[in-house]
Scaffold this motif. Structure first.
Motif, mmCIF file in Angstrom:
data_model
loop_
_atom_site.group_PDB
_atom_site.id
_atom_site.type_symbol
_atom_site.label_atom_id
_atom_site.label_comp_id
_atom_site.label_asym_id
_atom_site.label_seq_id
_atom_site.Cartn_x
_atom_site.Cartn_y
_atom_site.Cartn_z
ATOM 1 N N ALA A 91 -32.891 -26.968 -78.976
ATOM 2 C CA ALA A 91 -31.572 -27.164 -78.332
ATOM 3 C C ALA A 91 -30.501 -26.372 -79.089
ATOM 4 C CB ALA A 91 -31.217 -28.649 -78.297
ATOM 5 N N LEU A 92 -30.515 -26.455 -80.418
ATOM 6 C CA LEU A 92 -29.493 -25.758 -81.207
ATOM 7 C C LEU A 92 -29.689 -24.244 -81.176
ATOM 8 C CD1 LEU A 92 -29.269 -28.045 -84.353
ATOM 9 C CD2 LEU A 92 -27.446 -27.619 -82.692
ATOM 10 N N ALA A 93 -30.947 -23.816 -81.128
ATOM 11 C CA ALA A 93 -31.230 -22.374 -81.185
ATOM 12 C C ALA A 93 -30.854 -21.674 -79.891
ATOM 13 C CB ALA A 93 -32.701 -22.148 -81.489
ATOM 14 N N GLY A 94 -30.873 -22.395 -78.786
ATOM 15 C CA GLY A 94 -30.459 -21.800 -77.521
ATOM 16 C C GLY A 94 -28.942 -21.642 -77.521
ATOM 17 N N ASP A 95 -28.390 -21.265 -76.385
ATOM 18 C CA ASP A 95 -26.934 -21.091 -76.368
ATOM 19 C C ASP A 95 -26.242 -22.238 -75.636
ATOM 20 O OD1 ASP A 95 -27.827 -20.465 -73.896
ATOM 21 O OD2 ASP A 95 -27.086 -18.401 -73.880
ATOM 22 N N GLU A 96 -26.928 -23.405 -75.585
ATOM 23 C CA GLU A 96 -26.359 -24.529 -74.834
ATOM 24 C C GLU A 96 -25.289 -25.302 -75.607
ATOM 25 O OE1 GLU A 96 -30.341 -25.701 -74.298
ATOM 26 O OE2 GLU A 96 -30.220 -23.657 -73.539
ATOM 27 N N ILE A 97 -25.224 -25.112 -76.932
ATOM 28 C CA ILE A 97 -24.235 -25.858 -77.721
ATOM 29 C C ILE A 97 -23.383 -24.860 -78.512
ATOM 30 C CG2 ILE A 97 -23.862 -27.849 -79.247
ATOM 31 C CD1 ILE A 97 -26.775 -28.650 -78.774
ATOM 32 N N PRO A 98 -22.560 -24.066 -77.804
ATOM 33 C CA PRO A 98 -21.759 -23.070 -78.513
ATOM 34 C C PRO A 98 -20.605 -23.708 -79.280
ATOM 35 C CG PRO A 98 -21.216 -23.043 -76.186
ATOM 36 C CD PRO A 98 -22.319 -24.056 -76.360
ATOM 37 N N TYR A 99 -19.933 -22.925 -80.093
ATOM 38 C CA TYR A 99 -18.705 -23.348 -80.777
ATOM 39 C C TYR A 99 -18.976 -24.535 -81.693
ATOM 40 C CZ TYR A 99 -13.535 -23.338 -80.879
ATOM 41 O OH TYR A 99 -12.227 -23.218 -81.246
ATOM 42 N N SER A 100 -20.121 -24.534 -82.371
ATOM 43 C CA SER A 100 -20.573 -25.750 -83.052
ATOM 44 C C SER A 100 -21.107 -25.507 -84.462
ATOM 45 C CB SER A 100 -21.670 -26.420 -82.212
ATOM 46 O OG SER A 100 -22.724 -25.509 -81.998
ATOM 47 N N THR A 101 -20.836 -24.319 -85.032
ATOM 48 C CA THR A 101 -21.440 -24.043 -86.346
ATOM 49 C C THR A 101 -21.018 -25.075 -87.396
ATOM 50 O OG1 THR A 101 -21.956 -22.300 -87.939
ATOM 51 C CG2 THR A 101 -19.639 -22.456 -87.248
ATOM 52 N N GLY A 102 -21.907 -25.332 -88.331
ATOM 53 C CA GLY A 102 -21.625 -26.292 -89.391
ATOM 54 C C GLY A 102 -21.950 -27.731 -89.020
ATOM 55 N N THR A 103 -22.445 -27.911 -87.790
ATOM 56 C CA THR A 103 -22.718 -29.274 -87.319
ATOM 57 C C THR A 103 -23.964 -29.851 -87.999
ATOM 58 O OG1 THR A 103 -21.697 -28.827 -85.203
ATOM 59 C CG2 THR A 103 -23.296 -30.627 -85.252
ATOM 60 N N VAL A 104 -23.896 -31.141 -88.301
ATOM 61 C CA VAL A 104 -25.040 -31.877 -88.841
ATOM 62 C C VAL A 104 -25.556 -32.794 -87.736
ATOM 63 C CG1 VAL A 104 -25.846 -33.489 -90.608
ATOM 64 C CG2 VAL A 104 -23.952 -31.905 -91.121
ATOM 65 N N ILE A 105 -26.838 -32.688 -87.422
ATOM 66 C CA ILE A 105 -27.416 -33.590 -86.417
ATOM 67 C C ILE A 105 -28.468 -34.448 -87.099
ATOM 68 C CG2 ILE A 105 -28.750 -33.772 -84.291
ATOM 69 C CD1 ILE A 105 -27.406 -31.466 -83.190
ATOM 70 N N GLU A 106 -28.265 -35.743 -87.039
ATOM 71 C CA GLU A 106 -29.274 -36.649 -87.600
ATOM 72 C C GLU A 106 -30.215 -37.094 -86.490
ATOM 73 O OE1 GLU A 106 -28.099 -39.386 -90.652
ATOM 74 O OE2 GLU A 106 -29.504 -40.904 -89.916
ATOM 75 N N ILE A 107 -31.523 -36.930 -86.749
ATOM 76 C CA ILE A 107 -32.550 -37.320 -85.773
ATOM 77 C C ILE A 107 -33.367 -38.412 -86.455
ATOM 78 C CG2 ILE A 107 -34.460 -36.522 -84.322
ATOM 79 C CD1 ILE A 107 -31.925 -35.071 -83.597
ATOM 80 N N SER A 108 -32.880 -39.642 -86.351
ATOM 81 C CA SER A 108 -33.469 -40.714 -87.154
ATOM 82 C C SER A 108 -33.585 -42.036 -86.402
ATOM 83 C CB SER A 108 -32.598 -40.930 -88.409
ATOM 84 O OG SER A 108 -31.329 -41.445 -88.025
ATOM 85 N N GLY A 109 -33.484 -41.993 -85.087
ATOM 86 C CA GLY A 109 -33.611 -43.246 -84.332
ATOM 87 C C GLY A 109 -32.499 -44.231 -84.612
#
Ligand SMILES: NC(=O)c1ccc[n+]([C@@H]2O[C@H](COP(=O)([O-])OP(=O)(O)OC[C@H]3O[C@@H](n4cnc5c(N)ncnc54)[C@H](OP(=O)(O)O)[C@@H]3O)[C@@H](O)[C@H]2O)c1
Length: 244
Positions: free
Chosen positions: A219-237
């Motif tokens: 999802a992040l590698a595609g171009d679907e979430i532009p304008y978002s550098t530096g974002t932290v995404i936690e994937i932990s349920g």
């Protein structure tokens, strides 16, 4: 065709990331100390990411075959061989974790990002990215594996500083923070975490799977979430939810 470099790609989370990216049409370069050529890798390189002196050879192999890099996923990482209390842990384990989890990825990123900047083309060649796989341990203390927590906290800041430095260049930098994911790394503590999950450690009530992290990467590698550098995404349920 876009080229993605994934470290620690032979097993677990890295292998799922490699599969996910290959399914999205990337040519995937997989790097691990032990790795076999063949699907999903367009190129498999045996290397130790802690060996900073070997990085130039890795890059020259990628450059010779593809001439470009669009995505780097810094996923290779290790847990302590033996969990030791912070009051007893030795310098050998501390240095091992810093070298593999922090120093290696820091300098590998520096080298590959410089190559990405030197080789990028025109407007059609933007949307390059670097993703750091850290851990909830970047912000959650475990006194019996302090060196792991500290290495991941350092890697988390590396992601922020690279994001800051590269923001104006078109290379986005992200941190993905996995929670408790079922892989070889956690197989030895399965019983302990089965119990903790049954006792409510994870709001979503299940182990994370490598594919959960792979989906965040694609999802992040595609171009679907532009304008978002530096974002932290936690994937932990939901381990990030503070609750009373
Ligand atoms: N599993 C979890 O619960 C969890 C949670 C949070 C964060 N993480 C992080 O997610 C990443 C992947 O973990 P995992 O659970 O998939 O672990 P894993 O199943 O043990 O796989 C680790 C991968 O990294 C490679 N690797 C280890 N040391 C390396 C080195 N020095 N140089 C190059 N490759 C190396 C391994 O291959 P070789 O042994 O062949 O080199 C393997 O491909 C790690 O950074 C880990 O800290 C995992």
């Amino acid at each position: 065709m876009k080229v993605a470099v994934v470290t620690g790609a032979s097993r677990g989370i890295g292998y799922a990331i490699a599969n996910g990216l290959a399914a999205k049409g990337y040519q995937v370069v997989g790097i691990s100390r032990n790795i076999e050529p063949g699907d999903p890798f367009a190129l498999a390189i045996k290397a130790d990411i802690a060996d900073v002196d070997s990085h130039a050879m890795i890059l020259s192999e990628i450059a010779a075959k593809f001439g470009r890099i669009d995505l780097l996923v810094n996923n290779a990482g290790v847990a302590p061989i033996k969990r030791m209390d912070i009051l007893e842990v030795g310098a050998e384990s501390f240095d091992r974790l810093m070298n593999i989890n922090l120093r290696g990825p820091f300098f590998f990123t520096q080298l590959l990002v410089n190559f990405m900047l030197e080789t990028r083309g025109g407007q059609e060649d933007i949307n390059k990215a670097v993703i750091f796989i850290t851990s909830v341990s970047a912000v959650a203390s475990s006194p019996e594996r302090a060196e792991y927590c500290i290495s991941k906290a350092g890697l988390s800041m590396a992601a922020q500083v690279y994001a800051d430095r590269l923001a104006a260049t078109g290379i986005s930098v992200y941190e993905i923070r996995p929670g408790v994911i079922y892989t070889d790394m956690t197989a030895g503590v399965k019983g302990k975490y089965d119990k903790k999950i049954a006792d409510g450690l994870i709001p979503e009530g299940r182990w994370g799977q490598p594919e959960d992290i792979a989906k965040a990467v694609t999802a992040l590698a595609g171009d679907e979430i532009p304008y978002s550098t530096g974002t932290v995404i936690e994937i932990s349920g939901g381990m990030n939810i503070r609750h009373l």
